[in-house]
Every structure is written in structure tokens, then in C-alpha cells.
Design a protein around this motif. Structure first.
Motif, PDB file in Angstrom:
ATOM      1  N   ARG A   1      30.671  -4.193  82.507  1.00 19.71           N
ATOM      2  CA  ARG A   1      29.263  -3.935  82.217  1.00 19.71           C
ATOM      3  C   ARG A   1      28.392  -4.688  83.209  1.00 19.71           C
ATOM      4  NH1 ARG A   1      28.860  -5.775  76.854  1.00 19.71           N
ATOM      5  NH2 ARG A   1      28.820  -7.859  77.767  1.00 19.71           N
ATOM      6  N   SER A   2      27.322  -4.031  83.628  1.00 20.94           N
ATOM      7  CA  SER A   2      26.310  -4.681  84.457  1.00 20.94           C
ATOM      8  C   SER A   2      24.987  -4.680  83.698  1.00 20.94           C
ATOM      9  CB  SER A   2      26.141  -3.936  85.788  1.00 20.94           C
ATOM     10  OG  SER A   2      25.047  -4.471  86.518  1.00 20.94           O
ATOM     11  N   ARG A   3      24.234  -5.751  83.838  1.00 16.54           N
ATOM     12  CA  ARG A   3      22.907  -5.835  83.215  1.00 16.54           C
ATOM     13  C   ARG A   3      21.798  -5.796  84.261  1.00 16.54           C
ATOM     14  NH1 ARG A   3      23.825  -8.730  77.912  1.00 16.54           N
ATOM     15  NH2 ARG A   3      26.021  -9.338  77.871  1.00 16.54           N
ATOM     16  N   ASP A   4      22.175  -5.610  85.544  1.00 16.68           N
ATOM     17  CA  ASP A   4      21.182  -5.674  86.623  1.00 16.68           C
ATOM     18  C   ASP A   4      21.362  -4.522  87.631  1.00 16.68           C
ATOM     19  OD1 ASP A   4      23.546  -6.458  87.798  1.00 16.68           O
ATOM     20  OD2 ASP A   4      22.899  -8.500  88.256  1.00 16.68           O
ATOM     21  N   HIS A   5      21.538  -3.305  87.087  1.00 15.50           N
ATOM     22  CA  HIS A   5      21.648  -2.095  87.913  1.00 15.50           C
ATOM     23  C   HIS A   5      22.860  -2.124  88.844  1.00 15.50           C
ATOM     24  CE1 HIS A   5      17.616  -0.600  86.715  1.00 15.50           C
ATOM     25  NE2 HIS A   5      17.267  -1.873  86.739  1.00 15.50           N
ATOM     26  N   GLY A   6      23.923  -2.782  88.435  1.00 17.79           N
ATOM     27  CA  GLY A   6      25.142  -2.760  89.219  1.00 17.79           C
ATOM     28  C   GLY A   6      25.261  -3.825  90.282  1.00 17.79           C
ATOM     29  N   LYS A   7      24.361  -4.788  90.290  1.00 20.27           N
ATOM     30  CA  LYS A   7      24.461  -5.874  91.274  1.00 20.27           C
ATOM     31  C   LYS A   7      25.608  -6.815  90.924  1.00 20.27           C
ATOM     32  CE  LYS A   7      19.555  -5.862  92.573  1.00 20.27           C
ATOM     33  NZ  LYS A   7      18.300  -6.653  92.607  1.00 20.27           N
TER      34      LYS A   7
ATOM     35  N   SER B   1      34.867   6.036  86.170  1.00 25.26           N
ATOM     36  CA  SER B   1      33.494   6.417  85.818  1.00 25.26           C
ATOM     37  C   SER B   1      32.559   5.247  86.036  1.00 25.26           C
ATOM     38  CB  SER B   1      33.398   6.857  84.348  1.00 25.26           C
ATOM     39  OG  SER B   1      34.217   7.968  84.081  1.00 25.26           O
ATOM     40  N   VAL B   2      31.354   5.562  86.488  1.00 22.77           N
ATOM     41  CA  VAL B   2      30.270   4.587  86.567  1.00 22.77           C
ATOM     42  C   VAL B   2      29.065   5.248  85.901  1.00 22.77           C
ATOM     43  CG1 VAL B   2      28.843   3.118  88.029  1.00 22.77           C
ATOM     44  CG2 VAL B   2      31.170   3.725  88.759  1.00 22.77           C
ATOM     45  N   VAL B   3      28.598   4.675  84.796  1.00 27.20           N
ATOM     46  CA  VAL B   3      27.579   5.324  83.969  1.00 27.20           C
ATOM     47  C   VAL B   3      26.451   4.339  83.675  1.00 27.20           C
ATOM     48  CG1 VAL B   3      27.106   6.443  81.758  1.00 27.20           C
ATOM     49  CG2 VAL B   3      29.292   6.847  82.927  1.00 27.20           C
ATOM     50  N   ALA B   4      25.221   4.795  83.855  1.00 28.88           N
ATOM     51  CA  ALA B   4      24.043   3.976  83.548  1.00 28.88           C
ATOM     52  C   ALA B   4      23.443   4.402  82.215  1.00 28.88           C
ATOM     53  CB  ALA B   4      23.001   4.115  84.644  1.00 28.88           C
ATOM     54  N   ARG B   5      22.972   3.433  81.435  1.00 26.39           N
ATOM     55  CA  ARG B   5      22.213   3.780  80.234  1.00 26.39           C
ATOM     56  C   ARG B   5      20.898   4.421  80.648  1.00 26.39           C
ATOM     57  NH1 ARG B   5      22.058  -1.394  76.405  1.00 26.39           N
ATOM     58  NH2 ARG B   5      19.842  -0.998  76.704  1.00 26.39           N
ATOM     59  N   PRO B   6      20.484   5.513  79.990  1.00 28.58           N
ATOM     60  CA  PRO B   6      19.295   6.254  80.430  1.00 28.58           C
ATOM     61  C   PRO B   6      17.976   5.691  79.911  1.00 28.58           C
ATOM     62  CG  PRO B   6      20.306   7.398  78.598  1.00 28.58           C
ATOM     63  CD  PRO B   6      21.186   6.202  78.888  1.00 28.58           C
ATOM     64  N   ASP B   7      17.883   4.371  79.801  1.00 32.89           N
ATOM     65  CA  ASP B   7      16.664   3.771  79.269  1.00 32.89           C
ATOM     66  C   ASP B   7      15.991   2.829  80.253  1.00 32.89           C
ATOM     67  OD1 ASP B   7      18.555   1.790  79.260  1.00 32.89           O
ATOM     68  OD2 ASP B   7      18.441   1.360  77.113  1.00 32.89           O
TER      69      ASP B   7
ATOM     70  N   PRO C   1      21.862  10.628  75.036  1.00 31.76           N
ATOM     71  CA  PRO C   1      20.661  10.727  75.880  1.00 31.76           C
ATOM     72  C   PRO C   1      19.364  10.320  75.191  1.00 31.76           C
ATOM     73  CG  PRO C   1      21.461  12.907  75.263  1.00 31.76           C
ATOM     74  CD  PRO C   1      22.520  11.931  74.849  1.00 31.76           C
ATOM     75  N   SER C   2      19.272  10.508  73.866  1.00 34.66           N
ATOM     76  CA  SER C   2      18.041  10.137  73.158  1.00 34.66           C
ATOM     77  C   SER C   2      18.191   8.859  72.343  1.00 34.66           C
ATOM     78  CB  SER C   2      17.593  11.285  72.243  1.00 34.66           C
ATOM     79  OG  SER C   2      18.590  11.593  71.285  1.00 34.66           O
ATOM     80  N   ASP C   3      19.401   8.310  72.294  1.00 31.39           N
ATOM     81  CA  ASP C   3      19.640   7.045  71.608  1.00 31.39           C
ATOM     82  C   ASP C   3      20.581   6.206  72.472  1.00 31.39           C
ATOM     83  OD1 ASP C   3      20.034   4.916  69.948  1.00 31.39           O
ATOM     84  OD2 ASP C   3      21.199   6.012  68.431  1.00 31.39           O
ATOM     85  N   PRO C   4      20.056   5.524  73.497  1.00 26.72           N
ATOM     86  CA  PRO C   4      20.911   4.770  74.425  1.00 26.72           C
ATOM     87  C   PRO C   4      21.696   3.637  73.782  1.00 26.72           C
ATOM     88  CG  PRO C   4      18.688   5.075  75.307  1.00 26.72           C
ATOM     89  CD  PRO C   4      18.642   5.466  73.875  1.00 26.72           C
ATOM     90  N   LYS C   5      21.397   3.334  72.522  1.00 23.72           N
ATOM     91  CA  LYS C   5      22.165   2.297  71.840  1.00 23.72           C
ATOM     92  C   LYS C   5      23.542   2.802  71.405  1.00 23.72           C
ATOM     93  CE  LYS C   5      18.954  -0.897  71.935  1.00 23.72           C
ATOM     94  NZ  LYS C   5      19.122  -2.149  72.726  1.00 23.72           N
TER      95      LYS C   5
END
Length: 206
Positions: free
Chosen positions: A72-78, A44-50, A100-104
Motif C-alpha cells: 500500500r502507498s499513501r503518497d501516490h506511489g512514492k 496490479s497497481v490500483v489507486a483509490r478513486p478519491d 467506484p462510489s465507496d472507496p472505503k
């Protein structure tokens, strides 16, 4: 697949058993994005929706696997970093779910059922307390029913409450919290289409 955006650029990740691949031109061209890991069984590759650029990637040594990793990536997967999780992972890391409404609020699960929770967006993780769902090494699927606060859980029951022939898989169980009439109708609909597994109905999920 995992999708993130940087400005007007859409970055699409594909998970494979040879690593994660990235395209920035809607699939016309792909490049592999290697991890600093000896395993490359990406599930799986999942982005936080925020829009923060935080993403998660699940890795392991195969299906079901004997060890797993969460990155974990902090720069959009770079770039990617390994996440420290409590305890020892006993199978490949498979799933990540972000509220989806609480990305934390983030959950991560291994193939054989180990489940981890984060309340700070995936920066730190704890192992949740055991539930009363008596499931063997396999995660339960839990969904909130549309337009209600009812929760539907589907899992393999291992409590012995639902007898099942020896040498067969544990009963496939649907549980509801709370057990409203509309929710029970949905479970009955689900049961009518369960052709391969024996399905038992719990009155409530506590």
C-alpha cells in the motif's frame, strides 16, 4: 496499469514480472519503483478513486505462485508498505478492486482464489465469509448488470451439480441474482460465445 494524479501531474504505473515501472511524461521515460520485497512479480497497481493518494500493488513469486504480498502507498506511489492480511497467502496476489462510489470498500484476491475485504479504504483487512459458489482454487468474476441491481457471476463450478468428463476442467457456470428475464438473456448470449468451456446455467445466485 495504475494511474494517479498529483496536482497536474499524471503518474502512470505499469505492472511487469520484473517489478512496477513509473512514467510521469505519458510513457516517454520509465523508471522502476522497487519494493522492499524479495518478490517482484507485479500483477496490479490500483489507486483509490478519491484523490487520497492511497494505492495498492499486488506482488508474488510467479504464476500461480506459492506466496503473495499486498503493498500500500499513501503518497501516490512514492513509497510503499507491506499490508498485513489475515492468514497465509497460498499464491501470488493478483487483483484489487475498489468500489467506484465507496472507496472505503476494497477487495483483494490471490491467483488461486483467496479473497480479502476492507471497509476502511484498505487500512485493515478481513477474510470474507465463504459463499455458496462452489468454486475450486480460482476467483469468481462478479459484475453488476447495467441499469439494474442484478449480479452476474462467472465461475468454475466444483459442486458436482453439473457433470463433466474426467480429466477436464470444472464446468464454466453463469449465475444470476435475481434471475430476471433480461439477465437470463444476457447469460444465454454469453453461453453462445463460450466455445472452449462447457457452460451451465444456474437459475439464481443465493
Amino acid at each position: 496499469f495504475g494511474i494517479t494524479h498529483i496536482g497536474g501531474e499524471r503518474r502512470l504505473f505499469a505492472a511487469t514480472n520484473k517489478g512496477a515501472f513509473l512514467t510521469v511524461d505519458n510513457g516517454n521515460n520509465w523508471e522502476i519503483k522497487p519494493l522492499d520485497s524479495k518478490y517482484h512479480f507485479i500483477r496490479s497497481v490500483v489507486a483509490r478513486p478519491d484523490g487520497s493518494g492511497v494505492m495498492f500493488e499486488c506482488d508474488g513469486d510467479g504464476p500461480p505462485g506459492t506466496i503473495g504480498e499486498l503493498h500500500r502507498s499513501r503518497d501516490h506511489g512514492k513509497t510503499w508498505e507491506k499490508v498485513e492480511l489475515p492468514g497465509t497467502l497460498e499464491s501470488s496476489m493478483y487483483f484489487v478492486a475498489v468500489h467506484p462510489s465507496d472507496p472505503k470498500l476494497v477487495f483483494a484476491a490471490c491467483n488461486l482464489g483467496q479473497l480479502f475485504r476492507s471497509t476502511d479504504g484498505g487500512m485493515t483487512w478481513t477474510a470474507p465469509e465463504p459463499t455458496e459458489l462452489k468454486s475450486p482454487n480460482g476467483p469468481a468474476s462478479i459484475k453488476r448488470l447495467p441499469n439494474s441491481n442484478d449480479l452476474l457471476a462467472i465461475f468454475n463450478d466444483h459442486s458436482g451439480a453439473f457433470p463433466f468428463p474426467k480429466a477436464k476442467r470444472n464446468p464454466f457456470v453463469a449465475a444470476i441474482r435475481p434471475a430476471t428475464p433480461a439477465a437470463l438473456l444476457l447469460v444465454l448470449f454469453f453461453m453462445s460465445f463460450s466455445l472452449r468451456s462447457h457452460v451451465a446455467l444456474c437459475a439464481s445466485l443465493t
